[in-house]
Structure formats: C-alpha cells, structure tokens
Design a protein around this motif. Structure first.
Motif, PDB file in Angstrom:
ATOM      1  N   GLY A  46      -5.378  -9.032  12.211  1.00  0.00           N
ATOM      2  CA  GLY A  46      -4.884  -8.120  13.229  1.00  0.00           C
ATOM      3  C   GLY A  46      -4.657  -6.689  12.805  1.00  0.00           C
ATOM      4  O   GLY A  46      -4.169  -5.883  13.608  1.00  0.00           O
ATOM      5  N   VAL A  47      -5.009  -6.323  11.595  1.00  0.00           N
ATOM      6  CA  VAL A  47      -4.747  -4.950  11.135  1.00  0.00           C
ATOM      7  C   VAL A  47      -5.481  -3.921  11.992  1.00  0.00           C
ATOM      8  O   VAL A  47      -4.978  -2.820  12.233  1.00  0.00           O
ATOM      9  CB  VAL A  47      -5.122  -4.802   9.644  1.00  0.00           C
ATOM     10  N   ASP A  48      -6.662  -4.264  12.495  1.00  0.00           N
ATOM     11  CA  ASP A  48      -7.444  -3.319  13.304  1.00  0.00           C
ATOM     12  C   ASP A  48      -7.287  -3.520  14.808  1.00  0.00           C
ATOM     13  O   ASP A  48      -8.047  -2.947  15.585  1.00  0.00           O
ATOM     14  CB  ASP A  48      -8.929  -3.423  12.933  1.00  0.00           C
ATOM     15  N   VAL A  49      -6.328  -4.321  15.244  1.00  0.00           N
ATOM     16  CA  VAL A  49      -6.097  -4.461  16.683  1.00  0.00           C
ATOM     17  C   VAL A  49      -5.615  -3.115  17.237  1.00  0.00           C
ATOM     18  O   VAL A  49      -4.668  -2.535  16.702  1.00  0.00           O
ATOM     19  CB  VAL A  49      -5.059  -5.557  16.984  1.00  0.00           C
ATOM     20  N   PRO A  50      -6.260  -2.593  18.297  1.00  0.00           N
ATOM     21  CA  PRO A  50      -5.795  -1.324  18.865  1.00  0.00           C
ATOM     22  C   PRO A  50      -4.357  -1.413  19.354  1.00  0.00           C
ATOM     23  O   PRO A  50      -3.895  -2.472  19.780  1.00  0.00           O
ATOM     24  CB  PRO A  50      -6.762  -1.099  20.042  1.00  0.00           C
TER      25      PRO A  50
ATOM     26  N   SER B  25      -2.319 -15.061   6.411  1.00  0.00           N
ATOM     27  CA  SER B  25      -2.852 -14.037   7.314  1.00  0.00           C
ATOM     28  C   SER B  25      -2.435 -12.632   6.914  1.00  0.00           C
ATOM     29  O   SER B  25      -3.194 -11.677   7.120  1.00  0.00           O
ATOM     30  CB  SER B  25      -2.384 -14.322   8.742  1.00  0.00           C
ATOM     31  N   ILE B  26      -1.253 -12.484   6.344  1.00  0.00           N
ATOM     32  CA  ILE B  26      -0.781 -11.151   5.961  1.00  0.00           C
ATOM     33  C   ILE B  26      -1.682 -10.572   4.878  1.00  0.00           C
ATOM     34  O   ILE B  26      -2.074  -9.403   4.930  1.00  0.00           O
ATOM     35  CB  ILE B  26       0.679 -11.227   5.478  1.00  0.00           C
TER      36      ILE B  26
ATOM     37  N   TYR C   6      -6.885  -2.723   4.198  1.00  0.00           N
ATOM     38  CA  TYR C   6      -5.628  -2.013   4.420  1.00  0.00           C
ATOM     39  C   TYR C   6      -4.421  -2.949   4.385  1.00  0.00           C
ATOM     40  O   TYR C   6      -3.378  -2.634   4.961  1.00  0.00           O
ATOM     41  CB  TYR C   6      -5.685  -1.224   5.733  1.00  0.00           C
ATOM     42  N   THR C   7      -4.542  -4.076   3.700  1.00  0.00           N
ATOM     43  CA  THR C   7      -3.383  -4.929   3.478  1.00  0.00           C
ATOM     44  C   THR C   7      -2.564  -4.418   2.292  1.00  0.00           C
ATOM     45  O   THR C   7      -3.054  -3.661   1.447  1.00  0.00           O
ATOM     46  CB  THR C   7      -3.801  -6.378   3.191  1.00  0.00           C
ATOM     47  N   TYR C   8      -1.313  -4.862   2.237  1.00  0.00           N
ATOM     48  CA  TYR C   8      -0.452  -4.522   1.098  1.00  0.00           C
ATOM     49  C   TYR C   8      -1.108  -4.908  -0.223  1.00  0.00           C
ATOM     50  O   TYR C   8      -0.955  -4.217  -1.243  1.00  0.00           O
ATOM     51  CB  TYR C   8       0.902  -5.233   1.236  1.00  0.00           C
ATOM     52  N   ALA C   9      -1.869  -6.011  -0.208  1.00  0.00           N
ATOM     53  CA  ALA C   9      -2.488  -6.505  -1.441  1.00  0.00           C
ATOM     54  C   ALA C   9      -3.575  -5.557  -1.923  1.00  0.00           C
ATOM     55  O   ALA C   9      -3.606  -5.158  -3.101  1.00  0.00           O
ATOM     56  CB  ALA C   9      -3.057  -7.905  -1.188  1.00  0.00           C
TER      57      ALA C   9
ATOM     58  N   LYS D 185      -0.983  -1.473  10.040  1.00  0.00           N
ATOM     59  CA  LYS D 185      -1.237  -0.707   8.820  1.00  0.00           C
ATOM     60  C   LYS D 185       0.041  -0.126   8.224  1.00  0.00           C
ATOM     61  O   LYS D 185       0.252  -0.177   7.008  1.00  0.00           O
ATOM     62  CB  LYS D 185      -2.241   0.416   9.089  1.00  0.00           C
ATOM     63  N   GLU D 186       0.892   0.452   9.056  1.00  0.00           N
ATOM     64  CA  GLU D 186       2.102   1.080   8.533  1.00  0.00           C
ATOM     65  C   GLU D 186       3.020   0.049   7.885  1.00  0.00           C
ATOM     66  O   GLU D 186       3.653   0.316   6.852  1.00  0.00           O
ATOM     67  CB  GLU D 186       2.842   1.808   9.661  1.00  0.00           C
ATOM     68  N   GLU D 187       3.084  -1.143   8.471  1.00  0.00           N
ATOM     69  CA  GLU D 187       3.924  -2.199   7.899  1.00  0.00           C
ATOM     70  C   GLU D 187       3.318  -2.770   6.632  1.00  0.00           C
ATOM     71  O   GLU D 187       4.040  -3.137   5.694  1.00  0.00           O
ATOM     72  CB  GLU D 187       4.150  -3.283   8.952  1.00  0.00           C
ATOM     73  N   GLN D 188       1.992  -2.845   6.583  1.00  0.00           N
ATOM     74  CA  GLN D 188       1.329  -3.250   5.339  1.00  0.00           C
ATOM     75  C   GLN D 188       1.585  -2.218   4.244  1.00  0.00           C
ATOM     76  O   GLN D 188       1.825  -2.582   3.083  1.00  0.00           O
ATOM     77  CB  GLN D 188      -0.180  -3.410   5.579  1.00  0.00           C
ATOM     78  N   GLN D 189       1.552  -0.930   4.601  1.00  0.00           N
ATOM     79  CA  GLN D 189       1.794   0.117   3.611  1.00  0.00           C
ATOM     80  C   GLN D 189       3.217   0.037   3.066  1.00  0.00           C
ATOM     81  O   GLN D 189       3.443   0.231   1.861  1.00  0.00           O
ATOM     82  CB  GLN D 189       1.552   1.494   4.228  1.00  0.00           C
ATOM     83  N   ALA D 190       4.185  -0.274   3.942  1.00  0.00           N
ATOM     84  CA  ALA D 190       5.571  -0.411   3.476  1.00  0.00           C
ATOM     85  C   ALA D 190       5.697  -1.551   2.465  1.00  0.00           C
ATOM     86  O   ALA D 190       6.422  -1.435   1.469  1.00  0.00           O
ATOM     87  CB  ALA D 190       6.492  -0.642   4.670  1.00  0.00           C
TER      88      ALA D 190
END
Length: 351
Positions: free
Chosen positions: A150-154, A144-145, A170-173, A331-336
């Motif tokens: 869930g990346v676009d969940v408000p 799922s990561i 917008y995933t890390y991948a 998104k911010e956690e995926q970017q990290a």
C-alpha cells in the motif's frame, strides 16, 4: 541481436542474465539464460556505456512491479509491470554518451515470480564490471510493512493490497539499508506470521527458501552474511490469534487460542533459527508500527521475554510506536520508522 565481449564497443549489446557483470542483490535464482526475482527488494544492476536499454521479462502467478533506476536517481525512477507475456520493455533511452547504470528493483510482493531474460544496451555499447560490493550487510524478515503493502496507494484511496500499489523501495527497511550503504536482503510477505498467517505458509517454514512457494528450493546462507538482521513480525499473529473463525486459525490451532507461553516459545524458536544461520550478526527483534504496539498490547512483552530467554547480548529489541492511523504505513510513516531504526543501529551496532 549481436553480443559483444565486455569492454569492447558495439552498436548494440545483448547481456544475458548469467553474465558476471550483472550485480544481483537479494535472493535471485540466476542461470545462464534467465534470472528469477522472488522476494521484494531484490535487484539487478548493470554498468555500461550506451544511450539506452531494454529488458525482456515476464511474471508468473501475478504481475510484478519494478523500478528501473538510471544512474542511481530514484526520484526519476521508471515504474513498470512485468506480466504473463514475455515482452520487451524500454527502461532507459536518450542517455548521454558516457558511463551509466541501470538497476532493476522489485517493488511488489513475493506472490509474483518475475523472470528476467536479459538486457539489451543500445548505442556504442560497452559493458563495465560492477562496482565494489558494500562492506556492510543487512537482512530483514517481515510482513506487509517490510514488503511495502500500500505504499503507492493514492491519498484518499484506502488501503489496497493490489500488486501495483506495493513499493518496497520506500519501506523503512529499504530506506535504512540505503542510509548505511549496505547490501540488503528482504525476506517479506504481506500477511505472514510466526505462528499463523492469512494463508497456509508461516515465516519459520519459508525463511530459508529461495523460491518461497517451493519447499525444496533452499537458500544458501553462505552466500550473504549480514552484519545486522532485523525481524519485524507478529503483527499478523496479533490479528489472527483473536480470529477463531479464520481457516488458518483452525488449521494451526484447532479451537484453542495459543497462550502467552506458546507465542513466546514460537518466536524464540524462530529467532534461534536465524541466529543459527548468522552466529555473529546483531539481531534486532522489532515490532510495529501497526496496532501490535498499541497501548495494552501484550506482544512487545512476548518479544522481550523471548529475547531474555535467549540470553544473547547481540539480540536486541525495538518497538516502533503505534502510528494511530488506519491501514498500512504510507511513505511518511515508513520514513519515521526508518529514522528510528537508523538511530538504533547507529547507537547499538556502531555504524
């Protein structure tokens, strides 16, 4: 709608899916009159002169969500759904005279199969050859990561796995692949594991498929040879091996939880299978950033041991720190995660 030859201006131009001027990326089943997107992050890009574009699509099993990215401007991407009805969708309009690109990028899980029947270019339309393929290539195997659950969940709305809230772009991948300007393929499904999943299929059974739900649909690995492969799996195994009442636990293990040796053996076998497909690639065995890497977890150790047993200098380990927040990464956690993976690839692979 009339069709024209590439390079000849027309008032309208109908481009069929099998046209060689369409650049596909990822595992897409391309035929003359249709193309089917199965895996998240797969895409089709067309370069043209014209003032607008429409696509004809429909989806099987559940709605599929896409970005239409015009001229590479993801910040202004148009998000749309393809549902069970075959319909025409406007993906670009009011464009200036000149050359443009439109990319159709699948955002949602592999639980939808999305049929693309073609694209129509409006205005004084002209089709152009695709640009050069990037020299670098990267492939991801994940859950799922990696799929963008869930990346676009408000904000404040929980952790929904509904199709409309997936955003693989917008995933890390995907962020990592774009950073390096690499061709990319994403073999990912929310809920999948190596030994056990939340559903019957596990990654070792589907990783070599074009259509993930058809055991006879095999992918031709010769068509894409990545320089780097990233495997980020075992999060779902971490949850499910401690859930003896789940139907998939019972189906896979009966009443006996797999021990450390069994987990290491299954993971090592999967990595060895991937190595068999890509003898020269760097393989990064990653884990995280959910609670499979929390303090006290044995799973990073299982991966280290499996990699040590493989004794291959081009197989590496990378563990993303536990994010310590509920639900799937935003998104911010995926970017990290992307930032960490980018540093690791730069240092280890030399990109």
């Amino acid at each position: 709608m009339p069709a024209c030859c590439p390079g000849i201006a027309c008032s309208q131009l109908a481009v069929r899916p099998g046209n060689p001027h369409i650049a596909y990326e990822g595992r897409v089943a391309v035929r003359a009159d249709s193309a089917v997107f199965y895996w998240p992050g797969s895409s089709a890009t067309i370069s043209f002169t014209g003032t607008g574009a429409t696509v004809t699509m429909r989806s099987l099993r559940e709605p599929g969500y896409f970005y239409a990215i015009v001229d590479g401007d993801a910040a202004r991407a148009f998000k749309f759904a393809a549902d069970s009805s075959r319909r025409l969708i406007t993906v670009a309009e009011g464009l200036s005279d000149g050359r443009h690109t439109v990319q159709l990028y699948k955002l949602s899980n592999n639980t939808s199969a999305n049929i693309f029947y073609g694209i129509n270019i409006t205005g004084r339309a002209r089709l152009h050859p695709p640009g050069r393929r990037p020299k670098r290539g990267i492939e991801f195997y994940g859950n799922s990561i990696t799929a963008g659950h869930g990346v676009d969940v408000p904000s404040g709305k929980g952790d929904s796995g509904a199709p409309e809230f997936f955003n693989q772009h917008y995933t890390y991948a995907a962020l990592t692949a774009r950073h390096f300007g690499a061709r990319a393929s994403f073999i990912a499904r929310s809920g999948i594991g190596v030994l056990v999943s939340w559903f019957p299929e596990i990654m070792p059974e589907v990783y070599d498929r074009l259509d993930p739900f058809d055991s006879t649909s095999k992918w031709d690995f010769a068509g894409f040879r990545p320089d780097v492969v990233v495997i980020n799996l075992l999060q779902n195994d971490y949850w499910l091996i401690n859930n003896p009442n789940h139907p998939q636990f019972k189906a896979r293990f009966g009443n006996t939880k797999p021990d450390a040796a069994a987990i290491i053996r299954a993971y090592r076998s999967f990595v060895a299978s991937v190595r068999g497909k890509y003898p020269a690639a760097h393989i990064i065995c990653a884990l995280g950033n959910m609670n499979a890497t929390e303090a006290g977890s044995s799973f990073p150790g299982y991966i280290r041991e499996a990699v040590a047993q493989l004794s291959d200098k081009r197989i590496h380990t990378l563990f993303f720190p536990y994010k310590k927040t509920p639900g799937h990464p935003v998104k911010e956690e995926q970017q990290a995660m992307a930032d960490e993976l980018i540093r690791f690839i730069s240092k280890t692979v030399g990109w």
